[in-house]
Motif scaffolding. Structure first.
Motif, PDB file in Angstrom:
ATOM      1  N   ASN B  70       0.820  -1.211   0.000  1.00 15.62           N
ATOM      2  CA  ASN B  70       0.000   0.000   0.000  1.00 15.62           C
ATOM      3  C   ASN B  70       0.860   1.270   0.000  1.00 15.62           C
ATOM      4  OD1 ASN B  70      -2.623  -0.595  -0.389  1.00 15.62           O
ATOM      5  ND2 ASN B  70      -3.170  -0.751   1.771  1.00 15.62           N
ATOM      6  N   LEU B  74       0.410   4.109  -2.890  1.00 13.58           N
ATOM      7  CA  LEU B  74       0.115   5.528  -2.649  1.00 13.58           C
ATOM      8  C   LEU B  74       1.219   6.427  -3.206  1.00 13.58           C
ATOM      9  CD1 LEU B  74      -1.546   6.032   0.844  1.00 13.58           C
ATOM     10  CD2 LEU B  74      -2.556   6.117  -1.417  1.00 13.58           C
ATOM     11  N   GLY B 107      -5.698   4.813  -6.034  1.00 11.83           N
ATOM     12  CA  GLY B 107      -6.442   4.961  -4.782  1.00 11.83           C
ATOM     13  C   GLY B 107      -7.418   3.809  -4.567  1.00 11.83           C
ATOM     14  N   TYR B 110      -5.491   0.765  -3.552  1.00  7.69           N
ATOM     15  CA  TYR B 110      -5.124   0.906  -2.135  1.00  7.69           C
ATOM     16  C   TYR B 110      -6.299   0.467  -1.240  1.00  7.69           C
ATOM     17  CZ  TYR B 110      -4.466   3.147   2.381  1.00  7.69           C
ATOM     18  OH  TYR B 110      -4.382   3.372   3.729  1.00  7.69           O
ATOM     19  N   HIS B 157      -8.060   7.464   7.551  1.00  3.23           N
ATOM     20  CA  HIS B 157      -7.193   7.688   6.392  1.00  3.23           C
ATOM     21  C   HIS B 157      -7.858   7.134   5.127  1.00  3.23           C
ATOM     22  CE1 HIS B 157      -3.793   6.734   3.650  1.00  3.23           C
ATOM     23  NE2 HIS B 157      -3.445   7.954   3.994  1.00  3.23           N
ATOM     24  N   HIS B 160     -10.303   9.463   3.753  1.00  3.91           N
ATOM     25  CA  HIS B 160      -9.649  10.529   2.997  1.00  3.91           C
ATOM     26  C   HIS B 160      -9.228  10.040   1.610  1.00  3.91           C
ATOM     27  CE1 HIS B 160      -9.575  12.617   6.844  1.00  3.91           C
ATOM     28  NE2 HIS B 160      -9.190  13.700   6.202  1.00  3.91           N
ATOM     29  N   VAL B 161      -8.753   8.792   1.529  1.00  2.77           N
ATOM     30  CA  VAL B 161      -8.391   8.241   0.214  1.00  2.77           C
ATOM     31  C   VAL B 161      -9.637   8.162  -0.670  1.00  2.77           C
ATOM     32  CG1 VAL B 161      -7.529   6.184  -0.988  1.00  2.77           C
ATOM     33  CG2 VAL B 161      -6.417   6.950   1.101  1.00  2.77           C
ATOM     34  N   THR B 162     -10.757   7.721  -0.080  1.00  3.13           N
ATOM     35  CA  THR B 162     -11.999   7.606  -0.848  1.00  3.13           C
ATOM     36  C   THR B 162     -12.429   8.966  -1.386  1.00  3.13           C
ATOM     37  OG1 THR B 162     -12.651   5.816   0.625  1.00  3.13           O
ATOM     38  CG2 THR B 162     -14.371   6.754  -0.756  1.00  3.13           C
ATOM     39  N   TRP B 195      -4.045  15.131  -2.499  1.00  2.00           N
ATOM     40  CA  TRP B 195      -3.584  13.752  -2.648  1.00  2.00           C
ATOM     41  C   TRP B 195      -2.195  13.571  -2.017  1.00  2.00           C
ATOM     42  CZ3 TRP B 195      -6.343   9.717  -3.312  1.00  2.00           C
ATOM     43  CH2 TRP B 195      -5.723   8.502  -3.583  1.00  2.00           C
ATOM     44  N   VAL B 198      -2.611  13.210   1.729  1.00  4.11           N
ATOM     45  CA  VAL B 198      -3.043  11.853   2.085  1.00  4.11           C
ATOM     46  C   VAL B 198      -1.845  10.907   2.069  1.00  4.11           C
ATOM     47  CG1 VAL B 198      -4.431   9.900   1.258  1.00  4.11           C
ATOM     48  CG2 VAL B 198      -5.419  12.184   1.315  1.00  4.11           C
ATOM     49  N   ASP B 199      -0.957  11.104   1.093  1.00 10.24           N
ATOM     50  CA  ASP B 199       0.260  10.297   0.988  1.00 10.24           C
ATOM     51  C   ASP B 199       1.180  10.530   2.193  1.00 10.24           C
ATOM     52  OD1 ASP B 199       2.079   8.574  -0.235  1.00 10.24           O
ATOM     53  OD2 ASP B 199       3.100  10.214  -1.247  1.00 10.24           O
ATOM     54  N   TRP B 202       0.038   8.715   5.281  1.00 10.54           N
ATOM     55  CA  TRP B 202       0.333   7.280   5.230  1.00 10.54           C
ATOM     56  C   TRP B 202       1.818   7.013   5.483  1.00 10.54           C
ATOM     57  CZ3 TRP B 202      -2.014   2.932   5.903  1.00 10.54           C
ATOM     58  CH2 TRP B 202      -1.331   1.749   5.627  1.00 10.54           C
TER      59      TRP B 202
END
Lengths: 120, 216
Positions: B70, B74, B107, B110, B157, B160-162, B195, B198-199, B202
């Motif tokens: 993952n 990302l 995404g 992931y 998290h 947020h990816v969604t 984006w 979000v990375d 992670w």
């Protein structure tokens, strides 16, 4: 206005460095580094990665100062909150984060003949 | 709407100032998001400081392979959106559409991997809040705290990816429909900021939940 622009070379070099840092973090973990040093190295590498992403991918390096102020203050507040909380947990006695045991027993039903009266 | 010229709002003098205001607004939003995640990181840090051994065992119980996969997914998504921004600014709109759509796809992949990981945990009887057979066999309360943190933080998290996948898909569609072009590339730049954020989150979660597993 030519601010906030990355060249293709910058993008490729940035991500080559980020992939290398991911591998470095993985190698350190698999090498068996443990204890406080494992935490320091892992979080240090993650911090460098975050800095690289912010400076180059998010183009902070080419942005105006008003954006830089936000980008500096927000992580500082994160650091402040996390570090002060950890210091509190380490130094306060009794610990504020003591977890009570979980009661997993199933409550027995009331004996027959006893009925609860509704409150008025 | 013409792809060449974004609409200038009446309260801005020119497009560069409008673009800067939009970028500043997104950075302020990301600052508030950082503070939101700081609460979750504080929760983790506080309990890890208090229960280091259970948290270490919890990390060792998580699937390092899936977590690492993952991480690469990302990071590749971040690379793709950076390339998409470069392509749009260089005038390659079709390539930018393709790269943005591929970022959204990264995404989705992931989320599928994360779903598989959660499914594996649930099949072992590990549910949020200390529910499940796993916690009967491991009654130490810190186990429940670790897995509640795991589900809570990775869950937020994943939300947020969604959201990022939806925004990326929407932006790719806009570019395809010629509503965002090279002159309005700042709109894609704003999406890419989200984006990348979000990375970054992670990149910190990966060591906390998958790497810090070695005994002292």
């Amino acid at each position: 206005m030519n601010e906030e622009r990355s060249t293709l070379g910058t993008v490729l070099i940035t991500y080559a460095a980020l992939y290398l840092l991911v591998v470095a973090n993985l190698v350190v973990a698999l090498a068996g580094v443990s204890g406080i040093w494992a935490l320091v190295v892992a979080m240090g590498i993650a911090g460098i990665q975050a800095l690289v992403v912010a400076l180059f991918s998010m183009e902070l390096l080419r942005s105006r100062r008003s954006i830089g102020v936000v980008a500096v203050i927000a992580p500082l507040f994160v650091l402040l909150l996390v570090s002060l909380t950890v210091v509190d947990v380490y130094t306060r006695a009794p610990s504020p984060l003591e977890i009570p045991p979980i009661d997993r027993t199933v409550p027995s039903p009331p004996p027959s003949g006893i009925t609860s009266t509704p409150s008025p | 709407m013409n792809v060449a010229v974004p609409k200038l709002q009446h309260h801005f003098e020119d497009i560069p100032k409008q673009a800067h205001a939009a970028r500043l607004g997104m950075w302020l939003f990301l600052g508030s998001e950082a503070l939101f995640f700081s609460g979750l990181f504080t929760f983790y840090a506080g309990y890890r400081a208090h229960h280091p051994e259970i948290f270490r065992l919890g990390v060792a119980h998580n699937d390092l392979v899936l977590g690492t996969v993952n991480t690469f997914i990302l990071l590749t998504g971040s690379l793709l959106i950076s390339l998409a921004l470069w392509a749009l600014r260089a005038g390659h709109r079709t390539l930018a559409v393709l790269l943005t759509a591929c970022t959204a796809l990264a995404g989705v992949v992931y989320l599928v991997v994360k779903g598989a990981e959660w499914g594996r945990h649930m099949s072992e009887g590990i549910f949020p809040g200390g529910r499940g057979d796993f916690f009967v066999e491991n009654p130490e309360p810190a186990w429940a705290v670790f897995y509640t943190a795991y589900y809570g933080i990775t869950g937020f998290h994943a939300i947020h990816v969604t959201v990022g996948v939806c925004i990326l898909g929407w932006t790719a569609w806009w570019m395809h429909r010629e509503r965002v072009g090279p002159a309005a590339a700042y709109k894609l730049a704003i999406v890419s900021l989200y984006w990348h954020f979000v990375d970054i989150v992670w990149l910190f979660l990966w060591p906390l939940f998958y790497l810090l597993r070695n005994p002292a």
